[in-house]
Scaffold this motif. Structure first.
Motif, PDB file in Angstrom:
ATOM      1  N   THR A  88       0.239  -4.589 -13.548  1.00 21.13           N
ATOM      2  CA  THR A  88      -0.263  -5.813 -12.927  1.00 21.13           C
ATOM      3  C   THR A  88       0.404  -6.011 -11.568  1.00 21.13           C
ATOM      4  N   ASN A  89      -0.195  -6.893 -10.779  1.00 24.25           N
ATOM      5  CA  ASN A  89       0.369  -7.257  -9.485  1.00 24.25           C
ATOM      6  C   ASN A  89       1.426  -8.342  -9.720  1.00 24.25           C
ATOM      7  N   LEU A  90       2.673  -8.033  -9.422  1.00 27.04           N
ATOM      8  CA  LEU A  90       3.815  -8.924  -9.697  1.00 27.04           C
ATOM      9  C   LEU A  90       3.791  -9.354 -11.163  1.00 27.04           C
TER      10      LEU A  90
ATOM     11  N   TYR B 235       8.163   6.071  -7.669  1.00 26.47           N
ATOM     12  CA  TYR B 235       9.365   5.956  -6.829  1.00 26.47           C
ATOM     13  C   TYR B 235      10.563   6.604  -7.515  1.00 26.47           C
TER      14      TYR B 235
ATOM     15  N   ASP C  44       4.470  -3.131 -13.151  1.00 29.32           N
ATOM     16  CA  ASP C  44       4.354  -2.357 -11.914  1.00 29.32           C
ATOM     17  C   ASP C  44       2.878  -2.325 -11.546  1.00 29.32           C
ATOM     18  N   ILE C  45       2.619  -2.321 -10.259  1.00 33.68           N
ATOM     19  CA  ILE C  45       1.238  -2.268  -9.773  1.00 33.68           C
ATOM     20  C   ILE C  45       0.672  -0.856  -9.928  1.00 33.68           C
TER      21      ILE C  45
ATOM     22  N   LYS D 184       3.428   2.303  -1.045  1.00 37.24           N
ATOM     23  CA  LYS D 184       3.421   0.921  -1.563  1.00 37.24           C
ATOM     24  C   LYS D 184       4.731   0.584  -2.290  1.00 37.24           C
ATOM     25  N   ALA D 185       5.443   1.616  -2.718  1.00 38.18           N
ATOM     26  CA  ALA D 185       6.700   1.378  -3.433  1.00 38.18           C
ATOM     27  C   ALA D 185       7.794   0.899  -2.483  1.00 38.18           C
TER      28      ALA D 185
ATOM     29  N   GLY E  55       8.173  -4.396 -10.888  1.00 34.37           N
ATOM     30  CA  GLY E  55       8.227  -3.142 -10.123  1.00 34.37           C
ATOM     31  C   GLY E  55       9.198  -2.158 -10.735  1.00 34.37           C
ATOM     32  N   SER E  56       8.929  -1.759 -11.967  1.00 39.76           N
ATOM     33  CA  SER E  56       9.928  -0.972 -12.718  1.00 39.76           C
ATOM     34  C   SER E  56      10.003   0.498 -12.306  1.00 39.76           C
ATOM     35  N   GLY E  57       8.994   1.026 -11.595  1.00 41.55           N
ATOM     36  CA  GLY E  57       9.054   2.438 -11.174  1.00 41.55           C
ATOM     37  C   GLY E  57       9.231   3.351 -12.376  1.00 41.55           C
TER      38      GLY E  57
ATOM     39  N   THR F 216      18.289   1.601  -6.383  1.00 39.92           N
ATOM     40  CA  THR F 216      18.216   1.544  -7.852  1.00 39.92           C
ATOM     41  C   THR F 216      19.621   1.477  -8.445  1.00 39.92           C
TER      42      THR F 216
ATOM     43  N   ASN G  35      13.704  -4.851  -7.696  1.00 38.61           N
ATOM     44  CA  ASN G  35      14.029  -4.008  -6.550  1.00 38.61           C
ATOM     45  C   ASN G  35      12.701  -3.828  -5.822  1.00 38.61           C
ATOM     46  N   PRO G  36      12.426  -4.666  -4.828  1.00 39.81           N
ATOM     47  CA  PRO G  36      11.076  -4.744  -4.269  1.00 39.81           C
ATOM     48  C   PRO G  36      10.820  -3.701  -3.182  1.00 39.81           C
ATOM     49  N   PRO G  37       9.566  -3.600  -2.751  1.00 35.68           N
ATOM     50  CA  PRO G  37       9.306  -2.839  -1.519  1.00 35.68           C
ATOM     51  C   PRO G  37       9.896  -3.660  -0.370  1.00 35.68           C
TER      52      PRO G  37
ATOM     53  N   GLU H  25      11.399  -7.056 -15.713  1.00 32.98           N
ATOM     54  CA  GLU H  25      11.622  -6.363 -14.442  1.00 32.98           C
ATOM     55  C   GLU H  25      10.291  -6.246 -13.720  1.00 32.98           C
TER      56      GLU H  25
HETATM   57  C1  LIG Z   1      11.578   0.142  -4.478  1.00 33.76           C
HETATM   58  S1  LIG Z   1      10.595   0.584  -5.872  1.00 33.76           S
HETATM   59  C2  LIG Z   1      11.745   0.268  -7.205  1.00 33.76           C
HETATM   60  C3  LIG Z   1      11.423   1.005  -8.470  1.00 33.76           C
HETATM   61  C4  LIG Z   1      12.495   0.858  -9.586  1.00 33.76           C
HETATM   62  N1  LIG Z   1      12.628  -0.487 -10.031  1.00 33.76           N
HETATM   63  C5  LIG Z   1      13.828   1.349  -9.096  1.00 33.76           C
HETATM   64  O1  LIG Z   1      14.716   0.531  -8.851  1.00 33.76           O
HETATM   65  O2  LIG Z   1      13.976   2.573  -8.951  1.00 33.76           O
HETATM   66  C6  LIG Z   1       9.450  -0.778  -5.981  1.00 33.76           C
HETATM   67  C7  LIG Z   1       8.491  -0.716  -7.152  1.00 33.76           C
HETATM   68  O3  LIG Z   1       7.661  -1.898  -7.093  1.00 33.76           O
HETATM   69  C8  LIG Z   1       6.323  -1.544  -7.363  1.00 33.76           C
HETATM   70  N2  LIG Z   1       5.472  -2.553  -6.710  1.00 33.76           N
HETATM   71  C9  LIG Z   1       5.137  -2.647  -5.397  1.00 33.76           C
HETATM   72  N3  LIG Z   1       4.355  -3.727  -5.187  1.00 33.76           N
HETATM   73  C10 LIG Z   1       4.197  -4.327  -6.401  1.00 33.76           C
HETATM   74  C11 LIG Z   1       3.488  -5.473  -6.856  1.00 33.76           C
HETATM   75  N4  LIG Z   1       2.780  -6.227  -6.012  1.00 33.76           N
HETATM   76  N5  LIG Z   1       3.523  -5.794  -8.166  1.00 33.76           N
HETATM   77  C12 LIG Z   1       4.223  -5.015  -9.050  1.00 33.76           C
HETATM   78  N6  LIG Z   1       4.911  -3.912  -8.682  1.00 33.76           N
HETATM   79  C13 LIG Z   1       4.908  -3.573  -7.374  1.00 33.76           C
HETATM   80  C14 LIG Z   1       6.166  -0.155  -6.798  1.00 33.76           C
HETATM   81  O4  LIG Z   1       5.067   0.529  -7.379  1.00 33.76           O
HETATM   82  C15 LIG Z   1       7.526   0.454  -7.136  1.00 33.76           C
HETATM   83  O5  LIG Z   1       7.500   1.063  -8.406  1.00 33.76           O
END
Ligand SMILES: C[S@@+](CC[C@H](N)C(=O)[O-])C[C@H]1O[C@@H](n2cnc3c(N)ncnc32)[C@H](O)[C@@H]1O
Length: 219
Positions: A102-104, A19, A77-78, A142-143, A52-54, A25, A122-124, A50
Motif C-alpha cells: 500500500t501507499n504509506l 532496496y 511498502d508501495i 522510488k525507494a 517502507g519495509s524494503g 538501515t 526509513n523513507p525515500p 514499519e
Molecule cells: C530507503 S528505503 C528503506 C527500506 C528498508 N526499510 C530499509 O531500511 O532498508 C524506502 C522504502 O520505502 C518504500 N516506499 C517508498 N515510497 C513509499 C510509499 N509511498 N508508501 C510505502 N512505501 C514506500 C520503498 O519502496 C522502499 O522500500
C-alpha cells in the motif's frame, strides 16, 4: 548484542527490485538496539508498524528484540516485490511479519487509529526534483528519491504519525541533514504536540544521517 538479520536468501537479482540495506538501515537497527530494554520493558508493544519495509530487515530485527509472537509486526511498502522479500526475510529468521502492499498506510486508517506502539520509517529521503520523484517508473528510484528537500514523501507521512501512535507509542524516523530535521521536529511539536529527540547521528560518506525519536507529551 542482537545479530543483524540473516539476508542470505536475497540474491543480487532481487536487489534489482528491492532496496538493499545500507548505512541508513543499519543506523535504524542501532537506534532500536539502543532502545531495546525500553521497548521491551516500558513500551511492551501490542502492534508495531514499519512503513517502507524494503527487505524487512528492520522489522525482523525489531521482532528479534521483542521476541517472535510478542507483538503484531505489520509492514507496508508501495513495492510488491519488497513485500514478498519482507515475508521471506521474516520466515528465514523465524519472525512472523505481516507485509501489506500500500501507499504509506492507505487502508489501515482509521482501524489502526491511535493503536501503533512502535512505528518506524526509513523513507525515500534523497533530495531530487519533484519530477524525478513522480515521473520515475523505476521502483528502486522510488525507494530513495524524496523530491524537494527530500521531504515530499516524509511530509505526507507526518500527519499520519499522529493518527497512528498510541498514547505510549514511539516513532523512529531516519532523516538526513538536507531534510531539515529541526523543521520536522517543529512541525511535530507545533501541530501534534509530539516530543522528540535526536537519538543518533552519523556520517555516511557525505550524508549526515540522523534518527529522530518522537513520542506523545502524555508519557
Ligand atoms: C530507503 S528505503 C528503506 C527500506 C528498508 N526499510 C530499509 O531500511 O532498508 C524506502 C522504502 O520505502 C518504500 N516506499 C517508498 N515510497 C513509499 C510509499 N509511498 N508508501 C510505502 N512505501 C514506500 C520503498 O519502496 C522502499 O522500500
Amino acid at each position: 548484542m542482537i545479530p543483524t538479520p540473516d539476508l542470505d536468501h536475497i540474491s543480487s537479482r532481487d536487489y534489482e527490485h528491492v532496496y538493499e540495506p545500507a548505512e541508513d538501515t543499519f543506523l535504524l537497527l542501532d537506534a532500536l538496539e539502543k532502545d531495546a530494554e525500553f521497548l521491551r520493558n516500558e513500551i511492551k508493544p501490542c502492534i508495531c508498524l514499519e512503513i517502507g519495509s524494503g527487505t524487512g530487515c528492520v522489522s525482523t530485527f525489531l521482532g528479534k528484540i521483542l521476541g517472535d509472537g510478542t507483538a503484531l509486526l505489520i509492514c507496508t511498502d508501495i513495492n510488491p516485490y519488497a513485500n514478498a522479500i519482507t515475508n521471506k526475510t521474516g520466515c528465514h529468521n523465524s519472525i512472523q511479519l505481516e507485509p501489506i502492499t500500500t501507499n504509506l498506510v492507505n487502508g489501515l486508517l482509521p482501524r489502526l487509529y491511535h493503536s501503533i506502539d512502535i512505528l518506524c520509517f526509513n523513507p525515500p529521503y534523497v533530495v531530487t526534483t519533484s519530477d524525478d520523484l513522480y515521473s520515475s517508473k523505476n521502483i528502486i528510484e522510488k525507494a530513495w528519491a524524496g523530491g524537494i528537500d527530500g521531504r515530499e514523501i516524509i511530509d505526507k507521512a507526518l500527519p499520519l504519525v499522529n493518527e497512528l501512535l498510541s498514547d505510549k507509542g514511539v516513532f523512529y524516523l531516519l532523516l538526513i541533514s538536507e531534510n531539515k530535521p529541526n523543521e520536522v521536529r517543529e512541525i511535530m511539536k507545533n501541530n501534534y504536540n509530539l516530543q522528540s529527540e535526536i537519538l543518533f547521528s552519523r556520517l555516511a560518506g557525505r550524508e549526515k544521517q540522523l534518527i529522530l525519536k518522537f513520542w506523545r507529551n502524555t508519557r
